[in-house]
Motif scaffolding. Structure first.
Motif, mmCIF file in Angstrom:
data_model
loop_
_atom_site.group_PDB
_atom_site.id
_atom_site.type_symbol
_atom_site.label_atom_id
_atom_site.label_comp_id
_atom_site.label_asym_id
_atom_site.label_seq_id
_atom_site.Cartn_x
_atom_site.Cartn_y
_atom_site.Cartn_z
ATOM 1 N N GLY A 31 -9.075 4.834 0.446
ATOM 2 C CA GLY A 31 -7.650 4.652 0.725
ATOM 3 C C GLY A 31 -6.901 5.944 0.431
ATOM 4 N N PHE A 32 -5.637 5.988 0.828
ATOM 5 C CA PHE A 32 -4.837 7.192 0.578
ATOM 6 C C PHE A 32 -4.637 7.428 -0.912
ATOM 7 C CE2 PHE A 32 -3.658 7.110 5.011
ATOM 8 C CZ PHE A 32 -3.498 8.453 5.276
ATOM 9 N N ASN A 85 -6.294 5.269 -3.610
ATOM 10 C CA ASN A 85 -7.452 4.938 -4.448
ATOM 11 C C ASN A 85 -8.724 4.837 -3.621
ATOM 12 O OD1 ASN A 85 -6.015 4.408 -6.985
ATOM 13 N ND2 ASN A 85 -5.141 2.663 -5.900
ATOM 14 N N GLY A 99 -1.220 -1.416 1.324
ATOM 15 C CA GLY A 99 -1.776 -0.204 0.726
ATOM 16 C C GLY A 99 -0.686 0.725 0.249
ATOM 17 N N THR A 114 -0.077 2.748 3.956
ATOM 18 C CA THR A 114 -0.165 1.908 5.149
ATOM 19 C C THR A 114 -0.097 0.426 4.788
ATOM 20 O OG1 THR A 114 -2.569 1.724 5.004
ATOM 21 C CG2 THR A 114 -1.712 3.566 6.308
ATOM 22 N N SER A 149 3.386 0.972 -0.039
ATOM 23 C CA SER A 149 3.985 0.846 -1.365
ATOM 24 C C SER A 149 4.526 2.176 -1.896
ATOM 25 C CB SER A 149 2.933 0.279 -2.319
ATOM 26 O OG SER A 149 3.516 -0.193 -3.478
ATOM 27 N N SER A 150 3.909 3.292 -1.493
ATOM 28 C CA SER A 150 4.392 4.587 -2.005
ATOM 29 C C SER A 150 5.784 4.919 -1.460
ATOM 30 C CB SER A 150 3.414 5.709 -1.652
ATOM 31 O OG SER A 150 3.428 5.925 -0.263
ATOM 32 N N GLU A 166 7.199 4.873 -9.700
ATOM 33 C CA GLU A 166 6.125 3.899 -9.453
ATOM 34 C C GLU A 166 6.022 2.918 -10.627
ATOM 35 O OE1 GLU A 166 2.150 5.484 -9.249
ATOM 36 O OE2 GLU A 166 1.403 3.703 -8.195
ATOM 37 N N LYS A 196 6.484 -1.190 -10.605
ATOM 38 C CA LYS A 196 5.518 -2.173 -11.104
ATOM 39 C C LYS A 196 6.152 -3.093 -12.145
ATOM 40 C CE LYS A 196 1.363 0.577 -10.298
ATOM 41 N NZ LYS A 196 0.249 1.297 -10.931
ATOM 42 N N GLY A 224 -4.697 -5.847 -1.278
ATOM 43 C CA GLY A 224 -4.320 -4.450 -1.498
ATOM 44 C C GLY A 224 -3.432 -4.302 -2.730
ATOM 45 N N GLY A 225 -3.403 -3.109 -3.287
ATOM 46 C CA GLY A 225 -2.650 -2.841 -4.526
ATOM 47 C C GLY A 225 -1.175 -3.202 -4.410
ATOM 48 N N LEU A 285 2.923 -6.489 -6.177
ATOM 49 C CA LEU A 285 4.360 -6.384 -6.436
ATOM 50 C C LEU A 285 4.928 -7.739 -6.853
ATOM 51 C CD1 LEU A 285 6.809 -4.316 -6.028
ATOM 52 C CD2 LEU A 285 7.189 -5.532 -3.883
ATOM 53 N N TYR A 305 -8.524 -5.281 -5.858
ATOM 54 C CA TYR A 305 -8.458 -4.074 -5.044
ATOM 55 C C TYR A 305 -9.666 -3.985 -4.106
ATOM 56 C CZ TYR A 305 -4.787 -1.615 -7.650
ATOM 57 O OH TYR A 305 -3.603 -1.224 -8.191
#
Ligand SMILES: Nc1ncnc2c1ncn2[C@@H]1O[C@H](COP(=O)(O)OP(=O)(O)OP(=O)(O)O)[C@@H](O)[C@H]1O
Ligand SMILES: [Mg+2]
Length: 367
Positions: free
Chosen positions: A17-18, A20, A211, A214, A235-236, A254, A258, A314-315, A319, A358
């Motif tokens: 992933g971007f 992780n 992700g 994405t 999420s970023s 971040e 969380k 996904g991470g 949320l 994950y």
């Protein structure tokens, strides 16, 4: 009767992933039951993936090697899931002519309808259904195309690691394999009990992978993948929104994301909390709008059905408050998925179960 010794294949599976890189070592039993021996999560080196391809093989393999040593991976057989960007997928209706070479028909359809270089792409297809349109027989075909050079960059990773490449897969395929299994959810706490809406057919459901860069929308009907789209927001983008509004660093933003999530306390909301909430809501609203468009497109343009439930993975799916929020927006039940609720998957005791969710995609390709 003679019972044969239990034959188990060991596999290492890597999902890039971007943010992780997820690494899992599994044993696959003879009835395809999966035993997760061990897993580790590495940070993806910044800037190492560009347009879906691995640009910096050395730095990525160094990170993976560290984790492989920590979790003491023994096996050489490896599967890898590529990043979701730059994968093209489409559904076509093709005339069903008995005796014709379907792969030729598929290639012809693609070259007439998709603006891609046919030689540079790896093209795969799957027949979803046979149907009649205006009296003539058609095949509904799901097509994916990926640049061969992108696939090669993932094979390079496995070779550099001294592993034996078994397959390179796209996230949609691993998700589809995963959700082919029975998923146990506790019906007592489902949304229908909470909110009494009319029951939609749940044979058509979406799996949404939240992700970091994405959000991948997959729609399955009768457990077969019929739609896939990668939304280029994740999420970023929430971290960036918070950082811009509160003049904070990205990692601090971040952290705040969380901690607070989409849940506002009933009373005494501080100004900072309110701003964080608005930042998160802004990004999630935008993503939800694009998810909604996917559902509509699938229904109207891909001969699909109404989506009756949503699984989130996904991470970014961790949320706080996301599940309730999505249930309100889409008025269907939304379920977070953990590996613990999938039939035929056993997990080594003592592994950190918090981080297990994950791993859906990396476990998916081993199935
Ligand atoms: N508890 C949490 N609340 C909100 N967001 C979270 C939480 N835990 C992790 N995240 C977010 O999840 C993201 C990482 O998830 P994941 O590992 O699935 O992404 P990725 O697979 O690397 O990215 P991509 O799929 O876009 O390539 C990060 O943006 C991180 O901030
Ligand atoms: Mg991912």
């Amino acid at each position: 009767m003679v019972t044969l010794p239990f034959i188990k294949n060991s596999l290492i599976s890597i999902d890039i992933g971007f943010r992780n890189i997820k690494i899992v070592e599994v044993e696959v039993g003879k009835n395809n039951e999966i035993f997760i021996k061990n897993f580790g999560i590495a940070s993806t080196p910044k800037g190492s993936i560009k347009n879906g391809a691995i640009k910096d093989v050395k730095s990525v393999t160094n990170e993976i090697k560290k984790v492989m040593n920590e979790i003491n991976v023994k096996t050489k057989n490896a599967k890898i899931v590529m990043s979701g960007t730059n994968i093209i997928s489409r559904i076509f209706l093709i005339d069903h002519i008995p005796g014709q070479d379907l792969s030729v028909a598929v290639r012809n359809t693609i070259s007439q309808n998709m603006p891609i270089d046919m030689d540079a792409h790896q093209i795969d297809y799957k027949v979803l259904q046979e149907l009649k349109e205006n009296g003539s027989s058609k095949l509904k075909v799901f097509v994916t195309a990926v640049l061969k050079s992108i696939i090669q960059s993932y094979i390079d990773i496995l070779i550099e690691l001294g592993l034996k490449p078994i397959s390179v897969d796209i996230p949609a395929n691993s998700t589809a394999k995963f959700f082919n299994r029975d998923i146990m959810v506790n019906e007592n706490e489902t949304w229908f009990k909470k909110k009494k809406y009319s029951k939609l057919s749940q044979n058509t459901f979406a799996v949404i992978d939240f992700g970091s860069e994405t959000t991948i929308v997959n729609i399955l009907r009768d457990r077969v993948l019929e739609f896939n789209k990668v939304i280029l927001r994740g999420s970023s983008n929430i971290d960036e929104a918070i950082a811009a509004k509160l003049y904070k660093k990205l990692d601090e933003s971040e952290r705040l994301k969380k901690i607070h999530g989409m849940e506002l306390p009933e009373t005494n909301v501080s100004e900072e909390q309110e701003i964080i909430y608005q930042c998160i809501k802004g990004v999630i609203d935008d993503i939800a709008k694009q998810i909604y468009q996917c559902f509509e497109f699938y229904e109207k343009r891909c001969y699909g059905d109404k989506v009756g439930k949503i699984y989130i993975i996904g991470g970014g799916s961790l949320l706080k408050g996301l599940r309730d929020y999505l249930e309100d927006v889409f008025t269907v039940p939304v379920y977070p998925v953990s590996l613990l609720s999938i039939e035929g998957i056993e997990i080594n005791q003592g592994l950190d179960s918090e981080r297990l969710n994950y791993l859906i995609n990396s476990v998916g390709i081993t199935l």
